[in-house]
Design a protein around this motif. Structure first.
Motif, PDB file in Angstrom:
ATOM      1  N   ALA A 135       0.849  -1.187   0.000  1.00  0.00           N
ATOM      2  CA  ALA A 135       0.000   0.000   0.000  1.00  0.00           C
ATOM      3  C   ALA A 135       0.891   1.246   0.000  1.00  0.00           C
ATOM      4  CB  ALA A 135      -0.909  -0.012   1.219  1.00  0.00           C
ATOM      5  N   LEU A 141       0.134  -5.154   0.908  1.00  0.00           N
ATOM      6  CA  LEU A 141      -1.233  -5.034   0.430  1.00  0.00           C
ATOM      7  C   LEU A 141      -2.105  -6.159   0.978  1.00  0.00           C
ATOM      8  CD1 LEU A 141      -2.592  -3.004  -1.537  1.00  0.00           C
ATOM      9  CD2 LEU A 141      -2.411  -4.757  -3.296  1.00  0.00           C
ATOM     10  N   VAL A 228      -0.316   2.151  -5.544  1.00  0.00           N
ATOM     11  CA  VAL A 228       0.383   1.175  -4.719  1.00  0.00           C
ATOM     12  C   VAL A 228       1.862   1.170  -5.074  1.00  0.00           C
ATOM     13  CG1 VAL A 228      -1.673  -0.267  -4.549  1.00  0.00           C
ATOM     14  CG2 VAL A 228       0.021  -0.757  -6.305  1.00  0.00           C
TER      15      VAL A 228
END
Length: 357
Positions: A135, A141, A228
């Protein structure tokens, strides 16, 4: 911040009046990160040689001093631009000093020479590039804040919420590679949550390094659009989690022909004698990054010893089961780290196996 594509799309549709945007892309002084800038041409280039030599401020990329800052960009590989579309292009470049000799971070030039010497052996490569998605704040993530997901097992080649994280990015990257002309062969979710792999190849000679570096650039650009980050760290999470590699599948013409198994075995014997030399170039820090990954656990061999085996994912060199049954084909070098320079990896392989250096 993720790009608002609906706003940008208006500008990307504007007429270019016969002029073309060419993005020059290069590897910076770190030997790991990529940089780029755009030049306008009055025509659509059909080959890298159609693009003029350019330059940039190397003092801002760790490739020169401020008192002699101009570094040349020599175009070497041309691709279609999947972000701007149309006739616009990407061109991968070598970085060169004032006398047009390669900079310290330019590992392509010596790789080209090795591939020329090895031409008659027709070396083929395929690299399995593993990476992990983060992230924007650096958190893996899909991982819980300050914690961990369930243990490894359900994430490899998985489907379903809670088992797969970032599939949209993976699909976008795949299509971007296909559009650009990068030789992407496939992709899959990997063993650790938020870890993925894609494969580039088969490529002959210098194309392996060119297409791998361009695929990495495309992955970073796609990740920008989704807000991201991508990490190629070989061991991004300590503990009972798999690291990330760039396993290199390799063969020569003799290995691929009938009776090729004897040539594969002979190559493995040569590789065993040069284990230390290979480890030194299989990550950007002379083996220091790979020490965290090549532990003998998590589908790796120990960095301190050379091993080989059929269908053995805990070996330095794996001979695929199908290759063993067919008696010909290729071998997989599982030692390169995910952040390895593919020019250095492929050069070292042909020097050891083909050139005897």
């Amino acid at each position: 911040m993720a790009v608002n594509r609906s706003v940008l799309e208006h500008y990307l549709k504007l007429e270019q009046h016969g002029r073309v945007q060419v993005m020059y892309i290069w590897i910076d002084g770190s030997g790991q990160c990529m940089r780029s800038k755009t030049k306008t041409l009055d025509f659509e280039p059909k080959a890298p040689s159609d693009c003029p030599v350019w330059n940039f401020d190397g003092s801002s990329t760790g490739q020169s001093s401020g008192s002699n800052s101009d570094v040349y960009l020599h175009p070497v590989a041309l691709f279609d631009d999947p972000f701007r579309g149309g006739k616009n292009k990407f061109v991968l470049c070598e970085t060169c000093k004032e006398d047009h000799s390669p900079t310290a971070s330019n590992k392509r030039r010596s790789c080209v020479e090795a591939m020329k010497k090895s031409f008659d052996s027709h070396p083929w490569f395929g690299i399995e590039q593993e990476y992990v998605l983060l992230a924007a704040d650096g958190q893996l993530l899909g991982w819980p804040k300050g914690g961990f997901p369930g243990p490894q097992g359900p994430y490899y080649c998985a489907v379903g919420t809670g088992r797969v994280f970032g599939r949209d990015i993976v699909e976008a990257h795949y299509r971007a590679c296909l559009y650009a002309g990068v030789k992407i062969a496939g992709t899959n979710a990997e063993v650790m949550a938020a870890q993925w792999e894609y494969q580039i190849g088969p490529c002959e000679g210098i194309d392996m390094g060119d297409h791998m570096w361009m695929s990495r650039y495309l992955l970073e650009r796609v990740a920008e659009d989704f807000g991201v980050k991508v990490t190629f760290d070989p061991k991004p999470v300590e503990g009972d989690w798999n690291g990330s590699g760039a396993h290199c599948n390799f063969s020569t013409k003799a290995m691929r022909e009938d009776g090729g198994m004897k040539h594969i075995n002979a190559a493995i014997e040569l590789l065993a004698k040069r284990h230390t030399e290979h480890i030194k170039v299989y990550d950007p820090r002379g083996g220091e990054d790979n020490k965290k990954r090549l532990t003998g656990r998590h589908e790796t061999a120990s960095i301190h010893e050379f091993t080989s085996g059929v269908a053995h994912r805990g070996a330095s060199i794996r001979i695929p089961r199908q290759v063993y049954e067919d008696g010909k084909g290729y071998m997989e070098d599982r030692r390169p780290a995910s952040n390895a320079d593919p020019y250095m990896v492929t050069e070292r392989l042909v020097k050891t196996v083909v050139l005897g250096e």
